[in-house]
Design a protein around this motif. Structure first.
Motif: not given
Length: 75
Positions: A1-5, A7-13, A37-42
């Motif tokens: 996985m690479r970060i785009t210019t 700053g975006q990254v694709t989370i696998p489907a 760590t990425i979390r759903k905002a709650g």
């Protein structure tokens, strides 16, 4: 996985589907050393809930459903 210019990254489907990460889902990031760590905002920080709370009680007139439907239909 690479970060785009940008700053975006694709989370696998498969991960998005398993965790219910739909388009426009708000997430938060937490860091611990070199781990992210990425979390759903709650809680009440969800965008939809904030919008509804902001709009609640702001209607200036009391229209019935039939009156609203007549207005939207141009009757």
């Amino acid at each position: 996985m690479r970060i785009t210019t940008k700053g975006q990254v694709t989370i696998p489907a498969d991960i998005r589907e398993r965790l219910g990460l739909l388009p426009n889902t708000e997430v938060s990031f937490e860091t611990d050393g070199d781990t992210v760590t990425i979390r759903k905002a709650g809680g009440k920080n969800r965008r939809g809930q904030r919008i509804v709370e902001h709009l609640r009680g702001r209607a200036a007139t009391r229209l019935t459903t039939d009156e609203i439907m007549a207005l939207t239909r141009g009757e």
